[in-house]
Design an enzyme around this catalytic site. Structure first.
Site, short mmCIF file in Angstrom:
data_model
loop_
_atom_site.label_atom_id
_atom_site.label_comp_id
_atom_site.label_asym_id
_atom_site.label_seq_id
_atom_site.Cartn_x
_atom_site.Cartn_y
_atom_site.Cartn_z
CE1 TYR A 81 -4.75 3.79 9.05
CE2 TYR A 81 -5.24 3.78 11.33
CZ TYR A 81 -4.45 3.55 10.41
OH TYR A 81 -3.61 2.59 10.64
N PRO A 110 -3.00 0.70 19.13
CG PRO A 110 -5.21 -0.48 18.96
CD PRO A 110 -4.23 0.05 19.96
CE LYS A 152 4.70 3.46 13.14
NZ LYS A 152 5.05 2.77 11.97
CG HIS A 197 -2.14 -0.99 1.15
ND1 HIS A 197 -3.08 -0.98 2.19
CD2 HIS A 197 -2.42 -2.01 0.21
CE1 HIS A 197 -4.09 -1.78 1.66
NE2 HIS A 197 -3.50 -2.30 0.39
CE1 TYR A 205 -0.80 4.11 9.56
CE2 TYR A 205 0.58 2.80 7.91
CZ TYR A 205 -0.51 2.93 8.57
OH TYR A 205 -1.63 1.84 8.63
P1 FAD Z 1 3.20 -11.55 21.73
O1 FAD Z 1 2.62 -11.87 20.06
O2 FAD Z 1 2.31 -11.16 22.64
O3 FAD Z 1 3.89 -12.89 21.98
C1 FAD Z 1 4.30 -13.24 23.25
C2 FAD Z 1 3.96 -14.85 23.32
O4 FAD Z 1 4.65 -15.33 24.85
C3 FAD Z 1 2.70 -15.35 23.44
O5 FAD Z 1 2.72 -16.25 22.32
C4 FAD Z 1 2.29 -15.76 24.65
O6 FAD Z 1 1.56 -16.93 24.68
C5 FAD Z 1 3.71 -16.33 25.10
N1 FAD Z 1 4.00 -16.14 26.71
C6 FAD Z 1 3.21 -15.29 27.56
N2 FAD Z 1 3.72 -15.59 28.69
C7 FAD Z 1 4.66 -16.76 28.85
C8 FAD Z 1 5.15 -17.66 29.78
N3 FAD Z 1 5.20 -17.26 31.05
N4 FAD Z 1 5.82 -18.50 29.12
C9 FAD Z 1 6.06 -18.70 27.75
N5 FAD Z 1 5.44 -18.02 26.96
C10 FAD Z 1 4.73 -16.97 27.20
N6 FAD Z 1 0.93 -4.10 15.68
C11 FAD Z 1 1.12 -3.68 14.59
O7 FAD Z 1 2.69 -3.50 14.30
N7 FAD Z 1 0.53 -3.39 13.54
C12 FAD Z 1 -0.81 -3.66 13.77
O8 FAD Z 1 -1.67 -3.44 12.77
C13 FAD Z 1 -1.28 -3.90 14.81
N8 FAD Z 1 -2.68 -4.25 15.10
C14 FAD Z 1 -3.00 -4.78 16.24
C15 FAD Z 1 -4.18 -5.20 16.59
C16 FAD Z 1 -4.75 -5.75 17.51
C17 FAD Z 1 -6.32 -6.00 17.51
C18 FAD Z 1 -3.78 -6.10 18.74
C19 FAD Z 1 -4.30 -6.98 19.76
C20 FAD Z 1 -2.55 -5.86 18.52
C21 FAD Z 1 -2.05 -4.98 17.32
N9 FAD Z 1 -0.63 -4.87 17.11
C22 FAD Z 1 -0.31 -4.34 15.83
C23 FAD Z 1 0.36 -5.01 18.36
C24 FAD Z 1 0.92 -6.53 17.91
O9 FAD Z 1 -0.01 -7.54 17.76
C25 FAD Z 1 1.90 -6.75 18.96
O10 FAD Z 1 2.75 -5.72 19.28
C26 FAD Z 1 2.88 -8.07 18.77
O11 FAD Z 1 2.06 -9.34 18.90
C27 FAD Z 1 4.12 -8.10 19.86
O12 FAD Z 1 4.68 -9.56 19.49
P2 FAD Z 1 5.61 -10.04 20.76
O13 FAD Z 1 6.11 -11.25 20.12
O14 FAD Z 1 6.22 -9.06 21.27
O15 FAD Z 1 4.43 -10.52 21.88
C1 DHB Z 2 -4.44 -3.04 11.38
C2 DHB Z 2 -4.50 -2.56 12.71
C3 DHB Z 2 -4.10 -1.28 13.04
O1 DHB Z 2 -3.75 -1.17 14.50
C4 DHB Z 2 -3.94 -0.53 12.28
O2 DHB Z 2 -3.60 0.86 12.43
C5 DHB Z 2 -3.95 -0.64 10.82
C6 DHB Z 2 -4.44 -1.99 10.53
C7 DHB Z 2 -5.09 -4.29 10.96
O3 DHB Z 2 -5.20 -4.91 12.27
O4 DHB Z 2 -5.30 -4.53 9.99
#
Ligand code: FAD
Ligand code: DHB
Length: 394
Positions: free
Chosen positions: A201, A292, A296, A72, A384
């Site tokens: 948005y 969100p 990021k 995009h 962004y």
């Molecule tokens: P996580 O994905 O949370 O992974 C951590 C892992 O550790 C999990 O699998 C968990 O089960 C495991 N864990 C926890 N505790 C333990 C333990 N004690 N022992 C062993 N394992 C454990 N980010 C973006 O960049 N762009 C987006 O568009 C965006 N949209 C989002 C939309 C939604 C609805 C949500 C909820 C989040 C969004 N985010 C977005 C944020 C993004 O999903 C997170 O920042 C990302 O998942 C972080 O990755 P991580 O590996 O640090 O943590």
């Molecule tokens: C999505 C999530 C976001 O937080 C965002 O800013 C843009 C897209 C998504 O889940 O597609």
């Protein structure tokens, strides 16, 4: 048991770290409380910065991303009955790629499993111990019920916001900044082709709405709702009616379809510093959370472990500590930029419950400004697509 790097959590951060370490000849063990199926199905982020795509490509992980990711060149900002385009390509020369986090996680797990890597799903009672020694220990109970101890050269806490690793840093040695927001996001995955070519948005007096997508056949949409909202209060027809209201624009149609999945996500900004204590290193959501808006979180997680992979390789393979010493500061500069950007996008686009009409006027003024001033539009665009501050000197 022994390994070079013990990794807690098989989210994007833990899995990519394990892969990047393997590429450098460093061995790791990944432990995860959830099942593989759960990790691969969890609906979350959808937008990858160009730098994240590049990291995945260079690591040999982008075969499906390059085929199925949707590039995009901008986003739409909608407010006061108008929809205006921010052109990332023109303003920054860069783009973003829509490719779901679930797909990134599937690709990473497949690559690790194919390489014969040690990933244990379904573990419990994780503990990290002796993190200020040269031989920290990772303890957990395997899916078979057997308690295990893994002696490591370093441990990476990639266990997300609710994980246990952050708490292994004594409270007196860390600083936490945190703020909540008086709203949450209700997200749906809908079996209907997106009604838009790029993300919308939308600012609306009734609350923010976001039209994103997952593929040419699947739409992902979000609605601002109160923070303690019960999903049971939102049957599908109410969700679609509210989306229709907030996206309404003469001459444009939002196509509805079956809702495959829905859920409510709370929002907060959170940073814990430093991201390292002895031989324990935090990465991704374990150390910082952004709301969100602005997409990021996933990108920060991938960026952290890219820096961490180099630092840990230098530490455990070459016995050099300089990059490990610089790790926390190097990450936190980018983390704070993204924390500010996410807060700014969030407060510009959401309606604060109970706020006077002054807030809406200030938001509309800012939205008119970022969609008409090339300087302001460029600032939004470069954040962004991913602003990478130069590493701190000294
Ligand atoms: P996580 O994905 O949370 O992974 C951590 C892992 O550790 C999990 O699998 C968990 O089960 C495991 N864990 C926890 N505790 C333990 C333990 N004690 N022992 C062993 N394992 C454990 N980010 C973006 O960049 N762009 C987006 O568009 C965006 N949209 C989002 C939309 C939604 C609805 C949500 C909820 C989040 C969004 N985010 C977005 C944020 C993004 O999903 C997170 O920042 C990302 O998942 C972080 O990755 P991580 O590996 O640090 O943590
Ligand atoms: C999505 C999530 C976001 O937080 C965002 O800013 C843009 C897209 C998504 O889940 O597609």
């Amino acid at each position: 048991m022994r390994t070079q790097v013990g990794i807690v959590g098989a989210g994007p951060a833990g899995l990519l770290l394990s892969h990047l370490l393997a590429l450098r000849g460093v061995e790791s063990v990944v432990v995860e409380t959830r099942s593989r199926e759960y990790c691969e199905a969890r609906q979350r982020a959808g937008v990858l910065e160009s730098g994240s795509v590049q990291v995945l490509r260079e690591a040999g992980l982008a075969e499906r991303l390059d085929r199925q990711g949707l590039e995009h060149g901008g986003i739409y900002l909608q407010f006061a009955g108008e929809r205006r385009h921010i052109d990332f390509r023109e303003l920054t020369g860069r783009t973003v790629t829509v490719y779901a986090q679930t797909e990134v996680v599937k690709d990473l797990i497949a690559a690790r499993v194919a390489a014969g890597a040690a990933i244990e799903f379904g573990i419990s009672d994780t503990e990290v111990d002796a993190v200020t020694s040269d031989q920290p220990v990772l303890r957990y109970t395997g899916a078979d019920g057997v308690r295990r101890a893994v002696t490591c050269d370093a441990i990476a806490g990639c266990d997300g916001f609710h994980g246990i690793c952050r708490d292994a840093i004594p409270v007196g040695l860390r600083t936490v900044w945190e703020t909540g927001y008086p709203y949450a996001w209700l997200g749906i995955l809908a079996d209907v082709p997106p009604s838009t070519d790029e993300l919308i948005y939308a600012h609306h007096p009734a609350g923010f709405a976001l039209h994103s997508l997952r593929s040419p056949q699947l739409s992902r949409l979000y609605l601002q709702v109160p923070p303690e909202e019960d999903i049971a209060a939102w049957p599908d027809d109410r969700i679609w009616a509210e989306l229709q209201r907030r996206f309404a624009l003469p001459g444009w149609q939002l196509t509805e379809g079956p809702v495959l999945e829905k859920g409510i996500t709370p929002m907060r900004s959170f940073v814990s510093s430093p991201m390292r204590h002895g031989r324990l290193f935090l990465a991704g959501d374990a150390a910082h959370i952004v709301p969100p808006t602005g997409a990021k979180g996933l990108n920060l997680a991938l960026a952290d472990v890219t820096v961490l992979a180099a630092a840990l390789t230098s530490l455990v393979r070459d016995g050099r500590g300089e990059l490990a010493d610089a790790y926390s500061d190097a990450c936190l500069h980018r983390v704070w930029r993204a924390t500010h950007f996410s807060w700014w996008m969030t407060t510009m686009l959401h309606a604060t419950p109970g706020a006077g009409s002054m807030e809406a006027q200030l938001q509309l003024s800012q939205l008119r400004y970022v969609t008409s001033s090339p300087a302001a539009a460029t600032s939004l665009a470069e954040n962004y697509v991913g602003y990478r501050p130069a590493a701190p000197s000294g």
